[in-house]
Design a protein around this motif. Structure first.
Motif, PDB file in Angstrom:
ATOM      1  N   VAL A  73      -2.595  -4.266  -0.200  1.00 40.31           N
ATOM      2  CA  VAL A  73      -1.977  -5.245   0.698  1.00 40.31           C
ATOM      3  C   VAL A  73      -0.509  -5.370   0.309  1.00 40.31           C
ATOM      4  N   MET A  74       0.366  -4.931   1.187  1.00 39.73           N
ATOM      5  CA  MET A  74       1.808  -4.996   0.927  1.00 39.73           C
ATOM      6  C   MET A  74       2.318  -6.429   1.118  1.00 39.73           C
ATOM      7  N   ASN A  75       3.404  -6.772   0.425  1.00 41.54           N
ATOM      8  CA  ASN A  75       4.033  -8.073   0.657  1.00 41.54           C
ATOM      9  C   ASN A  75       4.537  -8.142   2.097  1.00 41.54           C
ATOM     10  N   PHE A  76       4.259  -9.249   2.758  1.00 44.71           N
ATOM     11  CA  PHE A  76       4.574  -9.372   4.175  1.00 44.71           C
ATOM     12  C   PHE A  76       6.069  -9.616   4.399  1.00 44.71           C
ATOM     13  N   ARG A  77       6.569  -9.100   5.498  1.00 45.08           N
ATOM     14  CA  ARG A  77       7.947  -9.368   5.902  1.00 45.08           C
ATOM     15  C   ARG A  77       8.051 -10.801   6.421  1.00 45.08           C
TER      16      ARG A  77
ATOM     17  N   MET B 121       8.592   2.314 -10.683  1.00 44.51           N
ATOM     18  CA  MET B 121       8.711   3.614 -11.357  1.00 44.51           C
ATOM     19  C   MET B 121       9.927   4.353 -10.803  1.00 44.51           C
ATOM     20  N   GLU B 122      10.673   5.003 -11.678  1.00 43.33           N
ATOM     21  CA  GLU B 122      11.935   5.622 -11.301  1.00 43.33           C
ATOM     22  C   GLU B 122      11.788   6.573 -10.121  1.00 43.33           C
ATOM     23  N   GLY B 123      10.824   7.479 -10.219  1.00 45.14           N
ATOM     24  CA  GLY B 123      10.637   8.469  -9.162  1.00 45.14           C
ATOM     25  C   GLY B 123      10.264   7.835  -7.840  1.00 45.14           C
ATOM     26  N   MET B 124       9.379   6.802  -7.890  1.00 45.06           N
ATOM     27  CA  MET B 124       8.955   6.126  -6.663  1.00 45.06           C
ATOM     28  C   MET B 124      10.096   5.301  -6.079  1.00 45.06           C
ATOM     29  N   ARG B 125      10.916   4.680  -6.935  1.00 44.81           N
ATOM     30  CA  ARG B 125      12.020   3.870  -6.439  1.00 44.81           C
ATOM     31  C   ARG B 125      13.025   4.732  -5.685  1.00 44.81           C
ATOM     32  N   GLN B 126      13.274   5.915  -6.227  1.00 44.27           N
ATOM     33  CA  GLN B 126      14.205   6.822  -5.556  1.00 44.27           C
ATOM     34  C   GLN B 126      13.631   7.333  -4.237  1.00 44.27           C
ATOM     35  N   ALA B 127      12.337   7.570  -4.221  1.00 38.84           N
ATOM     36  CA  ALA B 127      11.700   8.130  -3.022  1.00 38.84           C
ATOM     37  C   ALA B 127      11.431   7.076  -1.956  1.00 38.84           C
ATOM     38  N   LEU B 128      11.064   5.858  -2.402  1.00 36.08           N
ATOM     39  CA  LEU B 128      10.593   4.856  -1.450  1.00 36.08           C
ATOM     40  C   LEU B 128      11.519   3.656  -1.294  1.00 36.08           C
ATOM     41  N   GLY B 129      12.349   3.383  -2.304  1.00 35.27           N
ATOM     42  CA  GLY B 129      13.112   2.149  -2.290  1.00 35.27           C
ATOM     43  C   GLY B 129      12.279   1.017  -2.858  1.00 35.27           C
ATOM     44  N   THR B 130      12.813  -0.194  -2.863  1.00 33.97           N
ATOM     45  CA  THR B 130      12.106  -1.320  -3.478  1.00 33.97           C
ATOM     46  C   THR B 130      11.357  -2.191  -2.476  1.00 33.97           C
ATOM     47  N   GLU B 131      11.717  -2.153  -1.208  1.00 37.25           N
ATOM     48  CA  GLU B 131      11.082  -3.017  -0.207  1.00 37.25           C
ATOM     49  C   GLU B 131       9.893  -2.330   0.459  1.00 37.25           C
ATOM     50  N   CYS B 132      10.021  -1.051   0.728  1.00 40.19           N
ATOM     51  CA  CYS B 132       8.939  -0.262   1.323  1.00 40.19           C
ATOM     52  C   CYS B 132       8.456  -0.874   2.634  1.00 40.19           C
ATOM     53  N   GLU B 133       9.371  -1.002   3.585  1.00 41.75           N
ATOM     54  CA  GLU B 133       9.024  -1.594   4.871  1.00 41.75           C
ATOM     55  C   GLU B 133       8.758  -0.559   5.956  1.00 41.75           C
ATOM     56  N   SER B 134       9.145   0.682   5.735  1.00 38.89           N
ATOM     57  CA  SER B 134       8.914   1.705   6.763  1.00 38.89           C
ATOM     58  C   SER B 134       7.489   2.242   6.674  1.00 38.89           C
TER      59      SER B 134
ATOM     60  N   ASN C 283       3.244   6.857   1.894  1.00 39.19           N
ATOM     61  CA  ASN C 283       3.464   7.519   0.610  1.00 39.19           C
ATOM     62  C   ASN C 283       3.006   6.654  -0.558  1.00 39.19           C
ATOM     63  N   LEU C 284       3.239   5.356  -0.441  1.00 40.36           N
ATOM     64  CA  LEU C 284       2.774   4.452  -1.483  1.00 40.36           C
ATOM     65  C   LEU C 284       1.247   4.430  -1.529  1.00 40.36           C
ATOM     66  N   GLY C 285       0.620   4.396  -0.343  1.00 40.02           N
ATOM     67  CA  GLY C 285      -0.844   4.428  -0.289  1.00 40.02           C
ATOM     68  C   GLY C 285      -1.403   5.677  -0.942  1.00 40.02           C
ATOM     69  N   ARG C 286      -0.744   6.803  -0.717  1.00 41.09           N
ATOM     70  CA  ARG C 286      -1.188   8.053  -1.340  1.00 41.09           C
ATOM     71  C   ARG C 286      -1.024   8.000  -2.855  1.00 41.09           C
ATOM     72  N   ALA C 287       0.117   7.444  -3.302  1.00 38.27           N
ATOM     73  CA  ALA C 287       0.368   7.346  -4.736  1.00 38.27           C
ATOM     74  C   ALA C 287      -0.659   6.453  -5.424  1.00 38.27           C
TER      75      ALA C 287
ATOM     76  N   VAL D 251      -3.831   0.752   3.897  1.00 41.24           N
ATOM     77  CA  VAL D 251      -2.745  -0.138   3.494  1.00 41.24           C
ATOM     78  C   VAL D 251      -2.637  -1.245   4.535  1.00 41.24           C
ATOM     79  N   VAL D 252      -2.603  -2.491   4.058  1.00 41.34           N
ATOM     80  CA  VAL D 252      -2.453  -3.644   4.945  1.00 41.34           C
ATOM     81  C   VAL D 252      -0.980  -4.032   4.972  1.00 41.34           C
ATOM     82  N   VAL D 253      -0.397  -4.056   6.147  1.00 44.06           N
ATOM     83  CA  VAL D 253       1.009  -4.450   6.302  1.00 44.06           C
ATOM     84  C   VAL D 253       1.078  -5.575   7.321  1.00 44.06           C
ATOM     85  N   GLY D 254       2.165  -6.355   7.266  1.00 40.53           N
ATOM     86  CA  GLY D 254       2.266  -7.434   8.233  1.00 40.53           C
ATOM     87  C   GLY D 254       3.523  -8.248   8.073  1.00 40.53           C
ATOM     88  N   SER D 255       3.571  -9.346   8.830  1.00 42.50           N
ATOM     89  CA  SER D 255       4.738 -10.210   8.809  1.00 42.50           C
ATOM     90  C   SER D 255       4.314 -11.657   9.037  1.00 42.50           C
ATOM     91  N   ILE D 256       5.167 -12.565   8.565  1.00 38.24           N
ATOM     92  CA  ILE D 256       4.981 -13.994   8.802  1.00 38.24           C
ATOM     93  C   ILE D 256       6.271 -14.482   9.454  1.00 38.24           C
TER      94      ILE D 256
END
Length: 329
Positions: free
Chosen positions: A199-203, A244-257, A263-267, A273-278
């Motif tokens: 479950v990703m942090n919601f936007r 993680m350094e490699g993931m931060r470079q590949a994905l960034g810190t927010e991971c909203e796309s 990619n995060l789900g695969r890792a 993966v649950v995504v959403g917004s409030i």
């Protein structure tokens, strides 16, 4: 005058025995408090004959009116947990069903009596699609020693079989899910057992604080854990992966796309993966949730709930989980 006593062997006493009339079985089940808000459609396969012989070591047992007796036993067993029982000849295109493909009595011989077991095969499904197959031998709990006990023998064997079927369905979550979940919900939660989900942090927008969003996200995680259908990844594990350094470079810190979330789900070796917004818009608050299937990169399910007050958001979050999995938590 001497009395002459004749010893009549058991197998002769039973010769030509038959259970020919309709049997009203009354299975004694430890009834579940789960009630399905739909009728259960039961199909008794045409290959299950109404009259037949059950081979035995001593003598064959003749049975008739079997389909009618079986129909009655199944109705008594399952009706209290559903909104009625319907018997049909073919699998329906919509609705939930139980198909009895085989219910074959088998004699078990003892020194002075016989018992009757039943080898059965059933299939559970919904909306025309088979979900679960069950094949078992239910052991009879009654032994007949005379021809006069044949009706009771058949009655007890049917009761044992129906009691066994009931336990298979109502005590195993993956089987009960056939009747409580629909279509893609069932595939998501039961096809391969308990699935890993993140479950990703919601936007959020300006009307919601990060602390409030974190609380709502944690409420959804907790709700998914309570369903006992998923292996829910902790927030700490997600944050650790993003740092993680490699993931931060590949994905960034927010991971909203969407690509980042896949990619995060695969890792994390997640299936979903649950995504959403409030959102706070005018005087209303809304929670929007989507379930992303990591393997095919498609959104599997989406729900949105709007409330008039911010303090109702936690209840809305729990309701979202119930809508996703198709049952109360």
């Amino acid at each position: 005058m001497k009395k002459i006593c004749f010893f009549i062997p058991f197998f002769l006493l039973m010769a030509g025995c038959a259970a020919s009339s309709f049997v009203k079985a009354d299975p004694d089940v430890d009834r579940s408090d789960v009630r399905i808000n739909a009728p259960l459609i039961i199909i008794i396969d045409k290959q299950i004959r109404d009259s037949f012989m059950v081979p035995g070591a001593a003598k064959n047992l003749s049975i008739s009116n079997y389909r009618k007796s079986l129909q009655h036993a199944l109705k008594v067993t399952f009706e209290p947990n559903f909104q009625g029982i319907e018997f049909r000849d073919e699998i329906p295109g919509t609705g939930i069903y139980l198909q009895v493909r085989s219910a074959r009595p088998i004699q078990e011989q003892f020194p002075s009596s016989i018992s009757l077991n039943v080898q059965y095969r059933i299939a559970l499904g919904s909306d025309g699609e088979e979900r679960v197959k069950i094949e078992k031998l239910s052991k009879g709990n009654f032994q007949a020693a005379t021809v006069f006990q044949m009706q009771q023998l058949l009655k007890k064997s049917m009761e044992s079989m129906c009691e066994d079927m009931y336990l298979e369905i109502f005590t195993k979550k993956e089987n009960l899910a056939v009747f409580t979940l629909k279509g893609k919900q069932y595939e998501m939660a039961t096809k391969h057992g308990k699935q890993r989900i993140a479950v990703m942090n919601f936007r959020i927008n300006s009307g919601i604080t990060k602390e409030e969003a974190q609380y709502i996200t944690d409420t959804i995680r907790t709700g998914l854990i309570k369903t006992d259908m998923f292996d829910v990844i902790t927030n700490d594990k997600i944050d650790e992966m993003l740092k993680m350094e490699g993931m931060r470079q590949a994905l960034g810190t927010e991971c909203e796309s969407k690509d980042c979330q896949i990619n995060l789900g695969r890792a994390l070796e997640c299936k979903y993966v649950v995504v959403g917004s409030i959102q706070h818009v005018f005087k209303e608050y809304s929670i929007s949730v989507k379930i992303l299937n990591v393997s095919d990169q498609r959104y599997l399910h989406a729900e949105e709930i709007t409330v008039g007050e911010k303090n109702k958001l936690p209840d809305a979050a729990r309701k979202v989980v119930e809508l996703i999995v198709g049952k109360r938590i």
